[in-house]
Design an enzyme around this catalytic site. Structure first.
Site, PDB file in Angstrom:
ATOM      1  N   CYS A 160       0.868  -1.173   0.000  1.00 44.39           N
ATOM      2  CA  CYS A 160       0.000   0.000   0.000  1.00 44.39           C
ATOM      3  C   CYS A 160       0.908   1.226   0.000  1.00 44.39           C
ATOM      4  O   CYS A 160       1.456   1.599   1.038  1.00 44.39           O
ATOM      5  CB  CYS A 160      -0.916  -0.006   1.228  1.00 44.39           C
ATOM      6  SG  CYS A 160      -2.162   1.286   1.208  1.00 44.39           S
ATOM      7  N   CYS A 354      -9.105   5.686  -4.910  1.00 41.20           N
ATOM      8  CA  CYS A 354      -8.291   6.230  -3.826  1.00 41.20           C
ATOM      9  C   CYS A 354      -8.307   7.747  -3.830  1.00 41.20           C
ATOM     10  O   CYS A 354      -8.210   8.382  -4.884  1.00 41.20           O
ATOM     11  CB  CYS A 354      -6.851   5.730  -3.958  1.00 41.20           C
ATOM     12  SG  CYS A 354      -5.754   6.289  -2.624  1.00 41.20           S
TER      13      CYS A 354
END
Length: 425
Positions: A160, A354
Site C-alpha cells: 500500500c 483512492c
C-alpha cells in the site's frame, strides 16, 4: 439460528457487522472479535503523525455502538483458529464457536523482515496504526526542534504505497509552514519500479504527476529500492536494475524516517492448514470464500491477491476502501444466501478507488478493474482532492458512529469529490 463471528473491526469488519445485522435481522447472533476496544480510521493516520488530528478525532469506542445493535464484542487476541471444529481459541483460554467466520484482520506488520526497522524495536516510524502514528508525531516534533535529513517510503513486500506519498507531501507542507523545510533534505525510498507505480502498474498519468509532485517539492526519489538494514540515524539501501541486480548502494542519513513495512498474514490466521498462501494471506475464491473451508470468508488487506506484474523488488497489490467494501457486501449476501438455502452468487468488484491527501493539494485515482487491462483509468490532482478526503473522513466516521450499514465508499466518495470540486476547484 446461525452464529457469525467477525475477526477484526477495521474498515472491513465494522461495516460487515452493521450490514449483517441489517440484512439478517435479530434472529441470528453476530460477534465481533477484536484486539482493541476501538475502531481506528487508518486513512487519517498521516494527519495524526504531524499533529493535524488527535486520537480521539479518528477513533470510535466499539462496545457502545455494537451493543446498541445487539452485536457482541469480545476484546481479546485470538491464539488459534480451529477450522475443523469451527471455533476460536482466545488468549485467556476462552473458546468461541461459530457457524461462519469472517476474517477481516488486516495485515501483520512484518518489521522484522528489515533489520532495524519499525517504531518498537527499530529506528523508523510507521503510520499503519493509530499507536504508531502517535509515536511518529513525537519523533516529528523532535525533527522540528532539530531539523535534518528525512527518509520516507515503503520497503520491499509493502502493498500500500499511497500513504507513503501522502506522508512525504504532508510532511513537506508542514515543514514549509514551520519555515524549517530549507534545513530538511528529503528522500523518498520505494520498492516500486518507478514513482507512481502504486503496486498497480501505474494508473493513468500517475507516474508523470507524482514524479512532478516530488520534483516540485524537492524530494529526491530512489526506486527499485531494497532496504537491507537500518541503524540509528542511517538507512542502507540497495538500488536494483530491471534485471534485479544491485546497481547502486546508498547510505542515507536521517533525523526522522517513516517507512511502510512489509505485510504478512496475522499469525493465528497464517497457521491454519490450507487457509493461506506462504505469506499468510487468505486464499479465497470469487465469492470471497476460503478455497478450503466453505464456512470461512475473508475481505480486505488480509486476502491473497497476486501482484499485477513481476517487479525487480517485490511489491504487493493494494486493497483500497472501495474494494474492501465491495468484498464485504459480497460476503454478507453470500452468507445470507447459504442460511436461506440458496447458492452463493455474489462477487466483489475488485476496483481501485483512492483519495490521497498531499498536504496542500491531493491526488485521486480510479482503476476499473484494479488489474490491467482496464475499462476505466483516471488520475487527477488538485486542492479539491484534499478537501474531498477531509469531507469523506467526517462522513465515514459519522456513519460508523451511527452504525449505518449503507455502502459509504461506493455511494458517497464521488459525491464528496463533487462537493469539493465546486467549493475548492
Amino acid at each position: 439460528m446461525a452464529h457469525i463471528v467477525i475477526l477484526g473491526a477495521g474498515l472491513g469488519g465494522l461495516p460487515a457487522a452493521f450490514e449483517f445485522r441489517k440484512i439478517l435481522g435479530r434472529q441470528h447472533e453476530i460477534t465481533v472479535v477484536n484486539a482493541n476496544d476501538y475502531f481506528q480510521f487508518v486513512p487519517s493516520n498521516p494527519w495524526l503523525a504531524v499533529g493535524w488530528r488527535t486520537r480521539d478525532t479518528i477513533t470510535i469506542p466499539l462496545r457502545s455502538i455494537l451493543e446498541r445493535r445487539n452485536i457482541n464484542l469480545i476484546t481479546n487476541w485470538v491464539e488459534k483458529i480451529d477450522a475443523e471444529d469451527n471455533k476460536l481459541q482466545l488468549k485467556d483460554g476462552e473458546e468461541v464457536n461459530y457457524d461462519y467466520l469472517i476474517i477481516t484482520t488486516g495485515p501483520r506488520l512484518a518489521f522484522e523482515e528489515v533489520e532495524g526497522s519499525g517504531p518498537v524495536n527499530g529506528f523508523t516510524q510507521s503510520i499503519c496504526t493509530v499507536d504508531h502514528a502517535e509515536k511518529s508525531y513525537e519523533d516529528f516534533k523532535r525533527l522540528i526542534e532539530n531539523p535534518g535529513p528525512v527518509v520516507v517510503g515503503a520497503v520491499q513486500f509493502a502493498s500500500c504505497f499511497g500513504p507513503a506519498y501522502e506522508y512525504a507531501a504532508i510532511l513537506d507542507t508542514v515543514l514549509r509552514r514551520k519555515k524549517v523545510r530549507d534545513r530538511v533534505p528529503m528522500t523518498f525510498v520505494t520498492s516500486e519500479p518507478y514513482v507512481g507505480h502504486l503496486g498497480l502498474g501505474g494508473v493513468g498519468d500517475s507516474r508523470g504527476m507524482l514524479e512532478h509532485e516530488l520534483r516540485n517539492r524537492h524530494i529526491n526519489a530512489i526506486t527499485n529500492a531494497k532496504v537491507t538494514k537500518v541503524e540509528q540515524g542511517k538507512m542502507f539501501v540497495d538500488q536494483l536494475n530491471d534485471k534485479g541486480e544491485v546497481e547502486k548502494q546508498h547510505e542515507l542519513p536521517f533525523n526522522h524516517s517513516m517507512m511502510l513495512p512489509a505485510f504478512k498474514g496475522v499469525e493465528a490466521v497464517a497457521a491454519v492448514d490450507g487457509l493461506c498462501n506462504p505469506r499468510g494471506f487468505v486464499l479465497v475464491d470469487e465469492y470471497q470464500r476460503s478455497t478450503k473451508y466453505k464456512n470461512i470468508f475473508s475481505a480486505g488487506v488480509c486476502i491473497a491477491i497476486p501482484p499485477v506484474e513481476v517487479t525487480p523488488v517485490p511489491t504487493g497489490a493494494p486493497k483500497t476502501g472501495y474494494m474492501i467494501e465491495s468484498m464485504v457486501t459480497a460476503i454478507v449476501k453470500n452468507i445470507k444466501a447459504e442460511i436461506t438455502g440458496y447458492p452463493v452468487a455474489s462477487k466483489a468488484t475488485w476496483n481501485a478507488f483512492c483519495l490521497a491527501d498531499l498536504g496542500d493539494t491531493g491526488a485521486a485515482f480510479i482503476a476499473l478493474p484494479q488489474i490491467p487491462p482496464r475499462n476505466v483509468t483516471w488520475f487527477k490532482k488538485g486542492k479539491w482532492v484534499h478537501w474531498a478526503k477531509i469531507l469523506f473522513e467526517k462522513y465515514f466516521l459519522y456513519k460508523m458512529r451511527r452504525g449505518v450499514s449503507e455502502p459509504v465508499f461506493e455511494k458517497w466518495v464521488l459525491k464528496m469529490m463533487g462537493i469539493a470540486r465546486i467549493k475548492h476547484p
